[in-house]
Each structure stands twice: as C-alpha cells, then as structure tokens.
Design a protein around this motif. Structure first.
Motif, mmCIF file in Angstrom:
data_model
loop_
_atom_site.group_PDB
_atom_site.id
_atom_site.type_symbol
_atom_site.label_atom_id
_atom_site.label_comp_id
_atom_site.label_asym_id
_atom_site.label_seq_id
_atom_site.Cartn_x
_atom_site.Cartn_y
_atom_site.Cartn_z
ATOM 1 N N ILE A 1 0.876 -1.171 0.000
ATOM 2 C CA ILE A 1 0.000 0.000 0.000
ATOM 3 C C ILE A 1 0.911 1.217 0.000
ATOM 4 O O ILE A 1 1.788 1.341 0.846
ATOM 5 N N VAL A 2 0.700 2.126 -0.962
ATOM 6 C CA VAL A 2 1.585 3.276 -1.103
ATOM 7 C C VAL A 2 0.758 4.556 -1.095
ATOM 8 O O VAL A 2 -0.234 4.663 -1.804
ATOM 9 N N GLU A 3 1.198 5.519 -0.293
ATOM 10 C CA GLU A 3 0.599 6.848 -0.300
ATOM 11 C C GLU A 3 1.462 7.729 -1.194
ATOM 12 O O GLU A 3 2.664 7.858 -0.970
ATOM 13 N N GLY B 1 6.147 5.207 -9.515
ATOM 14 C CA GLY B 1 6.750 5.196 -10.846
ATOM 15 C C GLY B 1 7.604 3.969 -11.047
ATOM 16 O O GLY B 1 8.271 3.507 -10.124
ATOM 17 N N ILE B 2 7.570 3.443 -12.258
ATOM 18 C CA ILE B 2 8.420 2.319 -12.637
ATOM 19 C C ILE B 2 9.360 2.819 -13.732
ATOM 20 O O ILE B 2 8.912 3.315 -14.763
ATOM 21 N N THR C 1 -0.272 9.516 -10.551
ATOM 22 C CA THR C 1 -0.504 8.511 -9.528
ATOM 23 C C THR C 1 0.271 7.235 -9.815
ATOM 24 O O THR C 1 0.913 6.672 -8.936
ATOM 25 N N PHE C 2 0.233 6.773 -11.061
ATOM 26 C CA PHE C 2 0.980 5.580 -11.470
ATOM 27 C C PHE C 2 1.567 5.852 -12.831
ATOM 28 O O PHE C 2 0.854 6.267 -13.749
ATOM 29 N N ALA D 1 5.092 6.224 -21.199
ATOM 30 C CA ALA D 1 4.421 5.179 -21.957
ATOM 31 C C ALA D 1 3.033 4.872 -21.406
ATOM 32 O O ALA D 1 2.115 4.581 -22.152
ATOM 33 N N PHE D 2 2.875 4.954 -20.064
ATOM 34 C CA PHE D 2 1.607 4.587 -19.438
ATOM 35 C C PHE D 2 1.468 5.346 -18.138
ATOM 36 O O PHE D 2 2.353 5.285 -17.297
#
Length: 66
Positions: free
Chosen positions: A18-20, A24-25, A33-34, A43-44
């Motif tokens: 769970i991340v507040e 990023g990858i 947010t992601f 890319a996404f």
C-alpha cells in the motif's frame, strides 16, 4: 508493507503493498498517480482522477492513446 503516514496502521494484502503518493516504474520524476516509463517517455500513466494515458503524461479523458 505500508508506505506513507496515512497507511501506517493498515495491513496490505498478502505479498502486496500500500503506497501513499505517486508510484513510478523506471522513472525518478513521477508526476502522476501511477507511471510506467520504460523508454524515457511516458508510456503509461494513471492520474489521480482515474484517467489513463498511453503516450500522454496528463490524459484529459478516461482513456487517451497517442
């Protein structure tokens, strides 16, 4: 594992996280947010409002593809 002060007392799912905040990858400057950034471009991304962008850093609709 919970990351962030709001999730200190929450138990994540088995083998989960769970991340507040933003996640990023392959990016060090996550602005959404992601965000998945395999080639140096956005890319996404998923914004805090739930919009999804492929090839867009700030999608302005539910799904936006470049």
């Amino acid at each position: 594992m919970g990351i962030g002060s709001s999730y200190a007392n929450y138990a994540p799912p088995t083998n989960g996280l769970i991340v507040e905040g933003n996640v990023g990858i392959r990016t060090t400057g996550t602005i959404q947010t992601f965000q998945v950034n395999p080639s140096g471009t956005s890319a996404f991304v998923v914004t805090s409002t739930g919009n999804v962008g492929v090839g867009f850093t700030s999608p302005d609709r539910l799904v936006q593809i470049a």
